[in-house]
Design an enzyme around this catalytic site. Structure first.
Site, PDB file in Angstrom:
ATOM      1  N   CYS A  91       0.876  -1.225  -0.062  1.00 47.13           N
ATOM      2  CA  CYS A  91      -0.059  -0.129  -0.139  1.00 47.13           C
ATOM      3  C   CYS A  91       0.904   1.310  -0.185  1.00 47.13           C
ATOM      4  CB  CYS A  91      -0.851   0.100   1.150  1.00 47.13           C
ATOM      5  SG  CYS A  91       0.099  -0.163   2.684  1.00 47.13           S
ATOM      6  N   ARG A  99      -4.702   1.047   0.334  1.00 49.01           N
ATOM      7  CA  ARG A  99      -4.543  -0.181   0.397  1.00 49.01           C
ATOM      8  C   ARG A  99      -4.785  -1.030  -0.861  1.00 49.01           C
ATOM      9  NH1 ARG A  99      -7.927  -5.088   3.368  1.00 49.01           N
ATOM     10  NH2 ARG A  99      -5.915  -6.506   3.650  1.00 49.01           N
ATOM     11  N   ASN A 155       3.262  -0.423   5.228  1.00 47.97           N
ATOM     12  CA  ASN A 155       3.553  -0.609   3.809  1.00 47.97           C
ATOM     13  C   ASN A 155       4.539  -1.838   3.769  1.00 47.97           C
ATOM     14  OD1 ASN A 155       3.784  -0.733   0.873  1.00 47.97           O
ATOM     15  ND2 ASN A 155       5.033   1.150   1.189  1.00 47.97           N
ATOM     16  N   ASP A 180      -1.027  -9.420   8.461  1.00 50.07           N
ATOM     17  CA  ASP A 180       0.076  -9.387   8.935  1.00 50.07           C
ATOM     18  C   ASP A 180       0.326  -7.888   9.627  1.00 50.07           C
ATOM     19  OD1 ASP A 180      -0.196  -8.038   6.517  1.00 50.07           O
ATOM     20  OD2 ASP A 180       1.941  -8.348   5.965  1.00 50.07           O
ATOM     21  N   VAL A 217       8.789  -8.530 -21.212  1.00 49.93           N
ATOM     22  CA  VAL A 217       8.412  -7.644 -22.199  1.00 49.93           C
ATOM     23  C   VAL A 217       9.943  -7.593 -22.980  1.00 49.93           C
ATOM     24  CG1 VAL A 217       6.812  -5.996 -21.117  1.00 49.93           C
ATOM     25  CG2 VAL A 217       9.186  -5.682 -20.649  1.00 49.93           C
ATOM     26  N   SER A 275       9.997 -10.853  -8.542  1.00 48.40           N
ATOM     27  CA  SER A 275      10.911 -10.320  -9.125  1.00 48.40           C
ATOM     28  C   SER A 275      12.481 -10.701  -8.664  1.00 48.40           C
ATOM     29  CB  SER A 275      10.708  -8.724  -9.325  1.00 48.40           C
ATOM     30  OG  SER A 275      11.445  -7.978 -10.198  1.00 48.40           O
ATOM     31  N   GLY A 276      13.244 -10.500  -9.622  1.00 46.37           N
ATOM     32  CA  GLY A 276      14.708 -11.104  -9.233  1.00 46.37           C
ATOM     33  C   GLY A 276      15.833  -9.967  -8.812  1.00 46.37           C
TER      34      GLY A 276
END
Length: 660
Positions: free
Chosen positions: A2, A47, A100, A125, A317, A392-393
């Site tokens: 968020c 949120r 966040n 959480d 992409v 994501s790496g």
């Protein structure tokens, strides 16, 4: 996931300000909003629902009886005024939180807290984080496994406690302003939230421009906006009732190489840690997808996730210029077929790439000169159409030795026999004769502290080039002065590890993670980074450098671990970065003319020696590669027009209008 914001010294009439701060970052959380304004504090939240979709609303207040209540919307009287506390049925309590991020081990922590007698009202959480802080105080931070930026208000002590995660995955900006109400602390997930507060007067920090030219991102603790700062990774901050700020570093990365562990056991340790991390990062009440490029990092990660969920969706992409070639999309599609998983892809067109630049710079808050941020903007866009969270790496290169520049110390060993003075002299002769190898000899004559300050070395401006470029240098700290504290902390380690350590605190947080957060949030998408897990780092910190990188290859043992999940062709593939065709575009007349107009603008003339800017453009068109330097200036000028052009820009659409 968020966006959060807030300020101290709040009064009932401040609700419209708090609402504006939330509204300007609505893209971070389209699923709900909440504002809490009471007892001198204002807390706001947008949120994006991923865990406890019904019960996890914020701000969350710990009321009497050890229960919490979420504030889901502001309470307004008929005349538009704020209705205080019990008058609207809001729970009153000593503590309130806005948060966040994600705490991936929240179920483990909840079980521990329940065993100690704590009660819970939700399955979120957020509540676990609040209760953990109440139970353990600042010590709770080192028990967390996740990404986070949060603020907890203590109404009785009238103190605000703020913290940012270990590696700086989630952003936290703040300013302290002196007003007629005393010292007001204002914070937010995005700088643009703070800009909405009337106590802050917008002003450019020209020292940030100096560091930006060398780093290609804002490398100072203070942002491009004078008086607005970034809370550093692994730091917490306490705002006292009298306005004093007390900052503490709660964790620091250390290295303890395990020379006795076999190579095979090292590979197993990496694989075990990554699979466990991916399991934790898959915790959600919504579907989690994954990015999939041609590289080892996302390929390995996606394969691990596919073991947990064979129905995962992956996203890729590429660029229309490379369509039909062996590009990101062809590599990703072939691996997806082999793994039996879904893959959605998009070729980014030339026109849409350039048209997206104002939106990218508006979302980034500060100028970003990384052309791949735009590619990330588009892959986030296509992912957000199908899922609310992706893996994501990011972080694999810094943890496991993935950048080619980390091989430089190994190459330097070939001339270690030569006196340093001889190497420096030979470098000058070769440079004067325009012979290749001058840079190699110069670096071999120095320590990494002398020349290496980020992964932007070689593509951004040197301090000498910066001095020629700037019309009014402000004599800010040099790159070496900025990185010196990190090098001091890494003293005694080998040169490659010292370079990795510096990148943790500069390149990773200032470039990689900033664009990861801002580009995903631009499309209301959560980006999760399993490599940047504390337990994964605890494995990487024990791996000797010789098992991470050598003169011939990078990510040595990570590649071997990846072969347990993906074919060797992918695991052993050379790192390409993300190939953005900016080099060729800037030689085309339409883009040369476009950028030239920016380089001769009134703003350019205010900050730069225009002759130097035009020289860069002409040299590039003549065949030399000056693309990254051009991009650094171009993106700053566009960003400046958006944020200092005189108009209030409150959306990506308005940003496009501002630069048209």
């Amino acid at each position: 996931m968020c966006g959060i914001c807030g300020f101290t010294g709040a009064a009932p009439e401040d609700l419209p300000t708090l609402k504006s701060m939330c509204d300007v970052m609505a893209h971070r959380g389209p699923d709900g909003e909440g504002q809490y304004l009471d007892a001198g504090i204002a807390l706001g939240h947008r949120r994006l629902s991923l865990i406890d979709l019904e019960g996890g609303n914020q701000p969350m207040v710990r009321a009497t009886g050890e229960h919490v209540s979420a504030v889901t919307s502001p309470a307004l009287a008929a005349d538009g005024s704020f209705i205080q506390g019990e008058a609207r049925g809001m729970a009153r309590g000593r503590h309130a939180i806005v948060f966040n991020g994600e705490i991936y081990n929240y179920r483990d922590l909840r079980a521990e807290l329940e065993a100690d007698g704590w009660e819970f009202s939700t399955n979120s959480d957020t509540e676990v984080l609040l209760v953990a802080y109440l139970a353990w105080g600042e010590a709770a931070l080192n028990r967390l496994r996740g990404m986070f930026a949060f603020a907890v208000w203590d109404a009785e002590a009238r103190e605000l406690f703020c913290a940012r995660d270990f590696f700086g995955i989630k952003p936290f900006y703040y300013t302290l302003q002196r007003t007629d109400r005393g010292a007001q602390f204002i914070f937010g997930s995005e700088i643009k939230c703070i800009l909405e507060h009337p106590a802050y007067t917008r002003a450019l920090n020209e020292e940030a421009l100096e560091s930006y030219l060398c780093f290609q991102f804002s490398a100072l603790p203070e942002t491009f906006f004078k008086g607005i700062f970034k809370l550093a990774p692994a730091h917490c901050l306490r705002v006292h009732a009298d306005g004093r700020l007390e900052t503490t570093r709660y964790w620091r990365p250390t290295y303890d190489f395990d020379e006795g562990r076999s190579r095979a056991d090292t590979v197993s340790a990496i694989d075990d840690a990554m699979r466990e991390s991916v399991r934790y990062h898959n915790v959600a009440d919504v579907e989690v997808g994954s990015f999939l490029s041609s590289g080892i990092d996302s390929s390995y990660m996606a394969a691990c996730l596919a073991k947990e969920n064979p129905a995962i969706k992956t996203f890729t992409v590429g660029f229309a210029e490379y369509e039909g070639e062996r590009d990101e999309i062809s590599w990703a599609g072939e691996l997806a077929d082999q793994l039996g998983i879904a893959n959605a892809s998009k070729h980014i067109g030339e026109d849409e790439y350039w048209a997206s630049l104002p939106a990218v710079q508006w979302h980034m808050d500060e100028p970003s000169a990384d052309p791949s941020a735009v590619a990330l903007y588009f892959v986030d866009q296509i992912a957000a159409k199908q899922v609310k969270a992706v893996l994501s790496g990011e972080g694999a290169d810094e943890f496991f030795g993935g950048y080619r520049i980390y091989q430089v110390p190994f190459a330097n060993q070939k001339v270690a026999w030569a006196p340093k003075g001889l190497l420096r002299g030979a470098s000058k002769v070769m440079r004067a004769a325009r012979l290749r190898g001058a840079n190699y000899l110069e670096r071999a004559s120095e320590t990494c502290e002398d020349w290496y300050y980020t992964n932007a070395n070689g593509v951004a401006f040197t301090p000498e080039e910066r001095a020629r470029l700037l019309k009014r240098p402000v004599s800010g700290p040099s790159p070496q002065e900025l990185t010196a504290p990190a090098y001091a902390e890494a003293a005694g380690l080998d040169e490659t590890t010292r370079m990795q350590y510096v990148d943790l605190y500069f390149w990773l947080v200032g470039d990689i993670l900033l664009k990861t957060d801002k580009m995903s949030m631009a499309h209301s998408l959560e980006s999760r980074v399993p490599f940047l897990d504390k337990e994964v780092f605890n494995v990487s910190r024990t791996i000797p450098t010789r098992l991470k990188v050598d003169a011939e290859q990078t990510k040595l043992t990570l590649r071997e671990a990846a072969e347990r999940a993906i074919p060797p062709d992918w695991a052993q593939k050379e790192k390409l970065g993300f190939p953005v065709p900016v080099v060729s575009w800037l030689r085309e007349e339409r883009y040369y003319d476009l950028v030239r107009a920016w380089f001769t603008s009134e703003t350019a003339q205010r900050f730069f020696n225009v002759d130097e800017l035009l020289k860069l453009l002409d040299e590039h068109r003549a065949g030399a590669d000056r693309s990254r330097k051009i991009w650094i200036i171009y993106m700053f000028l566009m960003w400046h027009k958006i944020y200092f052009g005189g108009a209030h820009v409150g959306s990506a659409e308005e940003a496009a209008q501002a630069v048209s």
